[in-house]
Structures are given as C-alpha cells and as structure tokens.
Design a protein around this motif. Structure first.
Motif, PDB file in Angstrom:
ATOM      1  N   PHE A 137       0.825  -1.208   0.000  1.00  0.00           N
ATOM      2  CA  PHE A 137       0.000   0.000   0.000  1.00  0.00           C
ATOM      3  C   PHE A 137       0.859   1.258   0.000  1.00  0.00           C
ATOM      4  O   PHE A 137       0.663   2.165  -0.812  1.00  0.00           O
ATOM      5  CB  PHE A 137      -0.926  -0.005   1.219  1.00  0.00           C
ATOM      6  CG  PHE A 137      -1.709   1.262   1.389  1.00  0.00           C
ATOM      7  CD1 PHE A 137      -2.831   1.514   0.607  1.00  0.00           C
ATOM      8  CD2 PHE A 137      -1.334   2.210   2.331  1.00  0.00           C
ATOM      9  CE1 PHE A 137      -3.542   2.696   0.748  1.00  0.00           C
ATOM     10  CE2 PHE A 137      -2.051   3.392   2.495  1.00  0.00           C
ATOM     11  CZ  PHE A 137      -3.161   3.635   1.703  1.00  0.00           C
ATOM     12  N   LEU A 138       1.841   1.309   0.881  1.00  0.00           N
ATOM     13  CA  LEU A 138       2.668   2.510   1.003  1.00  0.00           C
ATOM     14  C   LEU A 138       3.450   2.795  -0.276  1.00  0.00           C
ATOM     15  O   LEU A 138       3.708   3.950  -0.609  1.00  0.00           O
ATOM     16  CB  LEU A 138       3.644   2.363   2.177  1.00  0.00           C
ATOM     17  CG  LEU A 138       3.030   2.261   3.579  1.00  0.00           C
ATOM     18  CD1 LEU A 138       4.126   2.036   4.608  1.00  0.00           C
ATOM     19  CD2 LEU A 138       2.222   3.508   3.919  1.00  0.00           C
ATOM     20  N   ASP A 139       3.817   1.753  -1.016  1.00  0.00           N
ATOM     21  CA  ASP A 139       4.632   1.937  -2.216  1.00  0.00           C
ATOM     22  C   ASP A 139       3.901   2.684  -3.325  1.00  0.00           C
ATOM     23  O   ASP A 139       4.532   3.231  -4.230  1.00  0.00           O
ATOM     24  CB  ASP A 139       5.124   0.587  -2.745  1.00  0.00           C
ATOM     25  CG  ASP A 139       3.987  -0.257  -3.288  1.00  0.00           C
ATOM     26  OD1 ASP A 139       3.330  -0.936  -2.483  1.00  0.00           O
ATOM     27  OD2 ASP A 139       3.743  -0.234  -4.508  1.00  0.00           O
ATOM     28  N   ALA A 140       2.570   2.704  -3.272  1.00  0.00           N
ATOM     29  CA  ALA A 140       1.776   3.346  -4.328  1.00  0.00           C
ATOM     30  C   ALA A 140       1.330   4.760  -3.948  1.00  0.00           C
ATOM     31  O   ALA A 140       0.562   5.373  -4.692  1.00  0.00           O
ATOM     32  CB  ALA A 140       0.550   2.490  -4.658  1.00  0.00           C
ATOM     33  N   LEU A 141       1.821   5.285  -2.830  1.00  0.00           N
ATOM     34  CA  LEU A 141       1.441   6.632  -2.415  1.00  0.00           C
ATOM     35  C   LEU A 141       2.382   7.652  -3.065  1.00  0.00           C
ATOM     36  O   LEU A 141       3.601   7.484  -3.042  1.00  0.00           O
ATOM     37  CB  LEU A 141       1.500   6.758  -0.892  1.00  0.00           C
ATOM     38  CG  LEU A 141       0.529   5.852  -0.127  1.00  0.00           C
ATOM     39  CD1 LEU A 141       0.715   6.039   1.379  1.00  0.00           C
ATOM     40  CD2 LEU A 141      -0.919   6.119  -0.527  1.00  0.00           C
ATOM     41  N   PRO A 142       1.835   8.709  -3.634  1.00  0.00           N
ATOM     42  CA  PRO A 142       2.676   9.709  -4.313  1.00  0.00           C
ATOM     43  C   PRO A 142       3.689  10.358  -3.366  1.00  0.00           C
ATOM     44  O   PRO A 142       3.410  10.569  -2.182  1.00  0.00           O
ATOM     45  CB  PRO A 142       1.655  10.746  -4.798  1.00  0.00           C
ATOM     46  CG  PRO A 142       0.363   9.990  -4.916  1.00  0.00           C
ATOM     47  CD  PRO A 142       0.401   8.998  -3.791  1.00  0.00           C
ATOM     48  N   LEU A 143       4.861  10.653  -3.910  1.00  0.00           N
ATOM     49  CA  LEU A 143       5.891  11.371  -3.151  1.00  0.00           C
ATOM     50  C   LEU A 143       6.550  12.415  -4.045  1.00  0.00           C
ATOM     51  O   LEU A 143       6.356  12.443  -5.257  1.00  0.00           O
ATOM     52  CB  LEU A 143       6.926  10.412  -2.568  1.00  0.00           C
ATOM     53  CG  LEU A 143       7.671   9.404  -3.442  1.00  0.00           C
ATOM     54  CD1 LEU A 143       8.524  10.039  -4.533  1.00  0.00           C
ATOM     55  CD2 LEU A 143       8.542   8.514  -2.571  1.00  0.00           C
ATOM     56  N   ASP A 144       7.332  13.286  -3.423  1.00  0.00           N
ATOM     57  CA  ASP A 144       8.072  14.306  -4.151  1.00  0.00           C
ATOM     58  C   ASP A 144       9.550  13.939  -4.199  1.00  0.00           C
ATOM     59  O   ASP A 144      10.053  13.236  -3.311  1.00  0.00           O
ATOM     60  CB  ASP A 144       7.893  15.671  -3.486  1.00  0.00           C
ATOM     61  CG  ASP A 144       6.477  16.193  -3.642  1.00  0.00           C
ATOM     62  OD1 ASP A 144       5.992  16.254  -4.798  1.00  0.00           O
ATOM     63  OD2 ASP A 144       5.840  16.536  -2.631  1.00  0.00           O
ATOM     64  N   GLN A 145      10.227  14.415  -5.221  1.00  0.00           N
ATOM     65  CA  GLN A 145      11.644  14.135  -5.397  1.00  0.00           C
ATOM     66  C   GLN A 145      12.428  15.438  -5.538  1.00  0.00           C
ATOM     67  O   GLN A 145      11.932  16.412  -6.114  1.00  0.00           O
ATOM     68  CB  GLN A 145      11.879  13.278  -6.647  1.00  0.00           C
ATOM     69  CG  GLN A 145      11.307  11.871  -6.553  1.00  0.00           C
ATOM     70  CD  GLN A 145      11.613  11.063  -7.798  1.00  0.00           C
ATOM     71  OE1 GLN A 145      11.567  11.560  -8.913  1.00  0.00           O
ATOM     72  NE2 GLN A 145      11.943   9.781  -7.606  1.00  0.00           N
ATOM     73  N   PHE A 146      13.656  15.419  -5.011  1.00  0.00           N
ATOM     74  CA  PHE A 146      14.544  16.569  -5.089  1.00  0.00           C
ATOM     75  C   PHE A 146      15.925  16.078  -5.521  1.00  0.00           C
ATOM     76  O   PHE A 146      16.369  15.002  -5.105  1.00  0.00           O
ATOM     77  CB  PHE A 146      14.637  17.274  -3.736  1.00  0.00           C
ATOM     78  CG  PHE A 146      13.301  17.775  -3.239  1.00  0.00           C
ATOM     79  CD1 PHE A 146      12.904  19.085  -3.488  1.00  0.00           C
ATOM     80  CD2 PHE A 146      12.438  16.936  -2.538  1.00  0.00           C
ATOM     81  CE1 PHE A 146      11.666  19.538  -3.043  1.00  0.00           C
ATOM     82  CE2 PHE A 146      11.208  17.375  -2.100  1.00  0.00           C
ATOM     83  CZ  PHE A 146      10.814  18.692  -2.355  1.00  0.00           C
ATOM     84  N   VAL A 147      16.612  16.864  -6.335  1.00  0.00           N
ATOM     85  CA  VAL A 147      17.927  16.505  -6.858  1.00  0.00           C
ATOM     86  C   VAL A 147      18.947  17.535  -6.375  1.00  0.00           C
ATOM     87  O   VAL A 147      18.715  18.747  -6.456  1.00  0.00           O
ATOM     88  CB  VAL A 147      17.913  16.458  -8.400  1.00  0.00           C
ATOM     89  CG1 VAL A 147      19.299  16.106  -8.931  1.00  0.00           C
ATOM     90  CG2 VAL A 147      16.880  15.445  -8.890  1.00  0.00           C
ATOM     91  N   MET A 148      20.077  17.041  -5.865  1.00  0.00           N
ATOM     92  CA  MET A 148      21.131  17.940  -5.406  1.00  0.00           C
ATOM     93  C   MET A 148      21.921  18.467  -6.608  1.00  0.00           C
ATOM     94  O   MET A 148      22.435  17.698  -7.419  1.00  0.00           O
ATOM     95  CB  MET A 148      22.067  17.220  -4.434  1.00  0.00           C
ATOM     96  CG  MET A 148      23.242  18.087  -3.962  1.00  0.00           C
ATOM     97  SD  MET A 148      22.740  19.613  -3.144  1.00  0.00           S
ATOM     98  CE  MET A 148      22.445  19.001  -1.459  1.00  0.00           C
ATOM     99  N   THR A 149      21.995  19.789  -6.710  1.00  0.00           N
ATOM    100  CA  THR A 149      22.748  20.447  -7.773  1.00  0.00           C
ATOM    101  C   THR A 149      23.830  21.330  -7.143  1.00  0.00           C
ATOM    102  O   THR A 149      23.947  21.419  -5.918  1.00  0.00           O
ATOM    103  CB  THR A 149      21.824  21.315  -8.635  1.00  0.00           C
ATOM    104  OG1 THR A 149      21.364  22.430  -7.853  1.00  0.00           O
ATOM    105  CG2 THR A 149      20.624  20.515  -9.121  1.00  0.00           C
ATOM    106  N   GLN A 150      24.590  22.009  -7.970  1.00  0.00           N
ATOM    107  CA  GLN A 150      25.616  22.922  -7.457  1.00  0.00           C
ATOM    108  C   GLN A 150      24.995  24.073  -6.668  1.00  0.00           C
ATOM    109  O   GLN A 150      25.635  24.661  -5.794  1.00  0.00           O
ATOM    110  CB  GLN A 150      26.437  23.481  -8.626  1.00  0.00           C
ATOM    111  CG  GLN A 150      27.220  22.436  -9.400  1.00  0.00           C
ATOM    112  CD  GLN A 150      28.240  21.706  -8.541  1.00  0.00           C
ATOM    113  OE1 GLN A 150      28.810  22.274  -7.607  1.00  0.00           O
ATOM    114  NE2 GLN A 150      28.471  20.430  -8.843  1.00  0.00           N
ATOM    115  N   GLU A 151      23.727  24.369  -6.943  1.00  0.00           N
ATOM    116  CA  GLU A 151      23.024  25.449  -6.241  1.00  0.00           C
ATOM    117  C   GLU A 151      22.244  24.950  -5.028  1.00  0.00           C
ATOM    118  O   GLU A 151      21.613  25.745  -4.331  1.00  0.00           O
ATOM    119  CB  GLU A 151      22.060  26.164  -7.199  1.00  0.00           C
ATOM    120  CG  GLU A 151      22.713  26.863  -8.376  1.00  0.00           C
ATOM    121  CD  GLU A 151      23.073  25.873  -9.478  1.00  0.00           C
ATOM    122  OE1 GLU A 151      22.379  24.843  -9.613  1.00  0.00           O
ATOM    123  OE2 GLU A 151      24.076  26.127 -10.189  1.00  0.00           O
ATOM    124  N   GLY A 152      22.249  23.636  -4.796  1.00  0.00           N
ATOM    125  CA  GLY A 152      21.479  23.062  -3.696  1.00  0.00           C
ATOM    126  C   GLY A 152      20.378  22.156  -4.214  1.00  0.00           C
ATOM    127  O   GLY A 152      20.345  21.799  -5.399  1.00  0.00           O
TER     128      GLY A 152
END
Length: 363
Positions: free
Chosen positions: A154-169
C-alpha cells in the motif's frame, strides 16, 4: 497520446511543470483515467502479482497473526479489522478463513476496507460475501476504537516528491514538457532551502509526505485506542538517497512517463523514516524484519508441509514454488526485498513474527 496524457499536457501548459507527487496522483487515481480506478491490475493477466495472489499461505498466516494479536489485546468484544488497499479481497478472505480456529474473533470483528476504486470494490465484495465489509474513501473514517490494521503493498503506491542535489542546492524534480511537447523530467528553477539534509551532487532525495502522514495517523490511533498495524512492502531498512520511482506493466518495467494511467507507478518504502513517524506518534515499533524472517517465524514452512500432505503432485509443486517465491532473496523472490513493520499500543508484548514466535498450526 492517450486521454490522461493529453489532460496532463494541458495542465502543464496552463500551470507549468508539476511535482512528481501530482503526476503520480493523476496517473494512479484520476477519476476517469487513473490506473487503479479503471481496472483490476492483479494476477497473471494483469500487470503484477502480490503475495496474497501467489499463495493462500500468506493470508492465512497474517490471519493467525491478527488472531493472536486480538488475544493479546484482551479479546475485545468489538474491534475493527482494517485493510488499506485490499486489492481483490484475497488477503482479507484468506485471513478470515484462517481465524475460524479462534472462537469469538470473527464475531468481534467488523471489516473495514479503505479503497477508492469501483472496479476493485466489486471484486472485494464478491470475495467477502457474508462478512458485510464497510468501504472508506480515506483512512480517517476507518479508524475507530481498537483496530487491527493490515496494509500489504500500500505505502509503495502513495505519491511522493523528489529533489535533486545540484551545485546550487536541492532543486525539486518536476514533470514538464520537452521541446516536442512530450512529457519529460526537469528541475525547478529555484533551489529548495528547507530540506535540512546534504548529499553529493546528483543525489535524489525522496519525500514521502503522504506515507509518513498515514503511518503517523495509524500509530497515533493504536497508541491511544489500542491495537496494532502491520505494513508489508518492498523497500529499505535504512534511509538513503536514490530515484526509486518505477512503472510496471504486464509484469515488466516501463518508462514512468509513457502512457500515463496505463502502468502501475510505485516507489520503494523508506522503513526507517516510517518507523520514526510511528515512534513520534506514540506507538511501539516492531521490526522492520524481512518478509522471509517474518513468514518463517510465523510457521510458513510448517504450513506448506501441512498443505502438501493433502495435495497431489501438481499441487505440491505449486506449493513449493509459492513457498520459494515468498521467501527467496534476489529479483525473483520477495524474501529480502520486502520488509515487515508493525506498530502497536506500547502496553502490548512483542508481536508474533518479530520474536521468532510461531503461531499454532491449522492442521
């Protein structure tokens, strides 16, 4: 371009690129074109197979786990047996069949299912004829008084947000359009300053806010009202970094941006963070354990042997194959990839499956 993709493209043109969580939510839960709202995705003819569909043994052992827990709770005269994302109703049906060995359990239980898909509600109703299940669109109305809650994949199908580390953060990963007007991943123009974590450039940080909220809500309820919850899913015991978003169609991996609503979108569950959310809400924590260790501790080997004694040669082969798939490591097995986490009221003892306690044989 299917109907849902066309709608998503129009949203992006009007509002700009969308968070990964919104894209996942539309793909899985759109009222007309969403993956789960329009089909039964389970089994050989569908896109993936879950443990309850592999073998009745899985649901039977979870049912005995619930029966043992009910006794540990003092055998309340009324309690809610809740399942989140109950699929075809196979798991709950197998659980209820197994609990016949404990007098009073099924009379005390009222069945509550958190399910939004009309197609799957129909399958659940057929599987649970005679048990009068109550359906809920969300978690809040399903929780009342003492509960025993189960959530498998169940938990695997819940939407989440993603963030990518760049030179600016850290910059949020978004779904936008490429130069040809096709769906494509990109990054927000502005860096995020509030994540509070650091990592090497290129690292992906996933924020499963909805899953954490649900685990925290369940944990707070069982801590206050009594009972326990069992979460079974694929993921990691320790938190880390990485892009775990994947799409599954016809038992194979596909591009998450191809044919929205036509494939299952899932992510790996961060069990360490789920455990922290449960502890913060006041619940006791059990595990996480691997599915292999959990099922073997509950008596999977003994149950397979008992079924084999009453089976013909073909049935014995099927039982053996199901046993292996449930506990084997690696890509073909579920034993190590899947983890089991339980939350309970703090005054309950260590729960079965986490203390090598084997449940009674059904015969």
């Amino acid at each position: 371009m299917n109907a849902l993709e066309a709608e998503i493209v129009e949203i992006i043109r009007a509002d700009g690129p969308m968070p990964v969580s919104r894209y996942m939510g539309l793909c899985l839960g759109h009222p007309r074109h969403g993956y789960y709202t329009t089909r039964d995705p389970f089994g050989r003819e569908g896109d993936f197979t879950t443990a309850p569909e592999i073998s009745q043994m899985f649901g039977e052992l979870i049912g005995l786990w619930a029966a043992h827990l009910w006794q540990a709770m003092g055998a309340p005269a009324r309690f809610r047996l809740v399942e989140l994302g109950p699929g075809r109703g196979t798991l709950m049906s197998d659980m209820l069949r197994a609990t016949r060995i404990l007098p009073g359990f099924r009379e005390a239980a009222s069945i509550h299912l958190v399910e939004t898909s009309p197609a799957l509600r129909a399958r659940q109703a057929a599987a649970l004829t005679g048990f009068d299940p109550v359906w809920h669109d969300g978690l809040a109305s399903a929780l009342e008084g003492p509960v025993i809650l189960v959530a498998n994949e169940f938990l695997d199908a819940l939407p989440l947000d993603q963030f990518v580390m760049t030179q600016e953060g850290w910059r949020e990963r978004l779904v936008g359009l490429d130069s040809e007007g096709k769906l494509a991943f990109g990054l927000a123009a502005q860096a995020e300053g509030a994540l509070g974590v650091s990592a090497p450039a290129g690292s992906v940080f996933e924020q499963p806010s909805l899953a954490l909220d649900i685990v925290g809500q369940v944990a707070g309820h069982v801590a206050a009202e009594g009972g326990a919850a069992l979460f079974i899913d694929y993921g990691s015991v320790r938190s880390g970094y990485g892009d775990t978003l994947q799409a599954m169609r016809k038992h194979g991996f596909v591009d998450p941006l191809a044919q929205p609503g036509e494939a299952d979108l899932t992510v790996h569950v961060d069990f360490e963070r789920m455990g922290h959310a449960a502890l913060k809400a006041g619940a006791a924590l059990h595990g996480p354990a691997s599915q292999r260790d959990f099922l073997l501790a509950l008596g999977l080997a003994q149950r397979a042997q008992a079924l084999s004694l009453k089976a013909d040669a073909d049935q014995r082969d099927a039982i053996s194959a199901a046993f292996d798939r449930l506990i084997e490591p690696g890509e073909t097995g579920m034993g190590e990839l899947f983890k089991v986490l339980a939350l309970s009221r703090p005054d309950l003892p260590l729960l079965p499956g986490f203390d090598l306690h084997r449940l009674p044989d059904q015969g």
